[in-house]
Design an enzyme around this catalytic site. Structure first.
Site, PDB file in Angstrom:
ATOM      1  N   HIS A 106       9.033  -3.159  -7.035  1.00 36.19           N
ATOM      2  CA  HIS A 106       8.476  -2.775  -8.353  1.00 36.19           C
ATOM      3  C   HIS A 106       9.579  -2.171  -9.229  1.00 36.19           C
ATOM      4  O   HIS A 106       9.310  -1.245  -9.997  1.00 36.19           O
ATOM      5  CB  HIS A 106       7.347  -1.746  -8.221  1.00 36.19           C
ATOM      6  CG  HIS A 106       6.195  -2.144  -7.347  1.00 36.19           C
ATOM      7  ND1 HIS A 106       5.156  -2.911  -7.813  1.00 36.19           N
ATOM      8  CD2 HIS A 106       5.909  -1.886  -6.051  1.00 36.19           C
ATOM      9  CE1 HIS A 106       4.266  -3.084  -6.813  1.00 36.19           C
ATOM     10  NE2 HIS A 106       4.710  -2.480  -5.747  1.00 36.19           N
ATOM     11  N   GLY A 122       0.869  -1.177   0.000  1.00 34.86           N
ATOM     12  CA  GLY A 122       0.000   0.000   0.000  1.00 34.86           C
ATOM     13  C   GLY A 122       0.900   1.218   0.000  1.00 34.86           C
ATOM     14  O   GLY A 122       1.818   1.286  -0.801  1.00 34.86           O
ATOM     15  N   SER A 143       5.767  -5.488  -1.241  1.00 31.64           N
ATOM     16  CA  SER A 143       5.838  -4.082  -1.636  1.00 31.64           C
ATOM     17  C   SER A 143       6.173  -3.182  -0.428  1.00 31.64           C
ATOM     18  O   SER A 143       7.296  -3.254   0.080  1.00 31.64           O
ATOM     19  CB  SER A 143       4.531  -3.686  -2.316  1.00 31.64           C
ATOM     20  OG  SER A 143       4.654  -2.460  -2.973  1.00 31.64           O
ATOM     21  N   ALA A 144       5.261  -2.353   0.045  1.00 32.55           N
ATOM     22  CA  ALA A 144       5.539  -1.509   1.210  1.00 32.55           C
ATOM     23  C   ALA A 144       5.984  -2.351   2.408  1.00 32.55           C
ATOM     24  O   ALA A 144       6.833  -1.934   3.197  1.00 32.55           O
ATOM     25  CB  ALA A 144       4.303  -0.679   1.575  1.00 32.55           C
TER      26      ALA A 144
HETATM   27 CA   LIG Z   1       2.984   1.329  -2.825  1.00 34.07          CA
END
Ligand SMILES: [Ca+2]
Ligand SMILES: [Ca+2]
Lengths: 229, 229
Positions: free
Chosen positions: A155, A85, A118-119
């Site tokens: 990413h 997120g 991700s985060a």
């Molecule tokens: Ca993000």
């Protein structure tokens, strides 16, 4: 002292099952996973989605925000999964809920399995200084949980020679980070890649590979693929 | 009290000349511009490049980092140009050098012309919370100079329906910002666009247009083009 055991994923939550499967031989029976939904605004909805996914794999999920005492929830967790997120929102909530040092202790001393996507991958590293996210809120520090001695850029995107966009490439952004003093190496983890950390050994998995940027190395970037760690 | 006069550019420094030409009728004779190179690591090189460019247009350039007293340099400047690079580094240096409030005073009270490109556009707004840059250093606050009552996202990119990249789109990132309380509108300024602010009037220039995102408006985003302000 148990060995640390982390799975740091570049993108989505899709690897939850394989992570737990992978850890199973090492950690014995994990039946419940503590999920940290702090990176998204709607924590209930996020937890519901993860719970639905994990239940098909035979795991139960507790949302950390459902616990009256989040630190106690970390203390008794069998394994932890921190979802993606917004990285700033996530780190700020981790500090606001005072769980940063307890997560670090559980992972580094007890060997509690940690999965981040991700985060959730950014906050496992030295700092969030190489996130791609917008600084929508301000955490008390950019220092993160510090479970590995480097940073990750999830990413990760290779420079596109055809692009006419004038914003900095990811490579240029990481180079700007390394212009600052005392900055750790940065692993550019492409989507589809994941890093498995077992004790002091890090193994790249997935099919897309990663690039390792080191301060002072200039253009000399290490390309890594799953057969060449 | 003079009217504020700003030119906020989405991308590069290429508009320096036209900005000054535009301001000329309003401000009388600007002959020297104070350049702020804080967003890049090599301030001398950056200033040299801008100086070379501006000298072909007949303007002299002072680098703020060349002044022994940066606040005094702002106090006596005829016009100011803040260049792009890393927004966090830029804002931190503006605070480290204690020039934020003097720049605000000169622009809002004296009508000193302000030009910003990219990061220099971000710092002119309410906050840097909608920058695209990596948080390579930590400024004491994300609050910026506050010359306009909204935020800007420079280098704005429309969502690409063909993209398989799993990171958030720019639109999603701005929506996450607006999930936070009391957040100002955000103007997504496409490359090739520039915003001219004269007093309380903002005019979009360039050919690519902009999108205005407002908290609570959901999917209801205002498309703006130079003929429809
Ligand atoms: Ca993000
Ligand atoms: Ca930038």
């Amino acid at each position: 002292m148990m060995e640390r055991r982390l799975l740091l994923v570049s993108n989505s939550t899709a690897y939850g099952g394989s992570f737990l499967d992978h850890c199973q031989p090492h950690i014995g029976q994990v039946k419940r996973v503590l999920f940290v939904p702090y990176a998204l605004h709607d924590r209930d909805k996020y937890t519901q989605a993860v719970r639905a996914k994990f239940s098909t794999l035979g795991y139960e999920v507790d949302g950390i925000h459902e616990a009256s005492d989040p630190v106690a929830a970390v203390r008794k967790a069998e394994g932890i999964f921190i979802g993606g997120g917004n990285t700033f929102r996530l780190l700020k909530s981790l500090y606001d809920n005072e769980v940063v040092s307890e997560i670090r202790r559980r992972v580094l001393e007890d060997g509690m399995p940690y999965m981040g996507s991700s985060a959730g991958t950014n906050v496992a590293t030295v700092s969030i200084c190489t996130t791609n996210d917008m600084p929508i809120v301000r955490p008390p520090t950019f220092a993160a949980i510090g479970l590995v001695p480097f940073n990750i850029n999830p990413h990760y995107l290779d420079p596109d020679p055809k692009s006419r966009h004038m914003g900095e490439t990811r490579e240029q952004r990481i180079a700007q980070y390394h212009e600052e003093a005392d900055t750790p190496p940065v692993l550019g983890l492409r989507e589809g890649s994941l890093l498995l950390v077992e004790g002091d050994k890090a193994t790249l998995q997935g099919s897309t590979g990663a690039r390792l940027f080191t301060r002072g190395a200039g253009k000399d970037v290490d390309e890594h693929n799953p057969r060449n760690n």
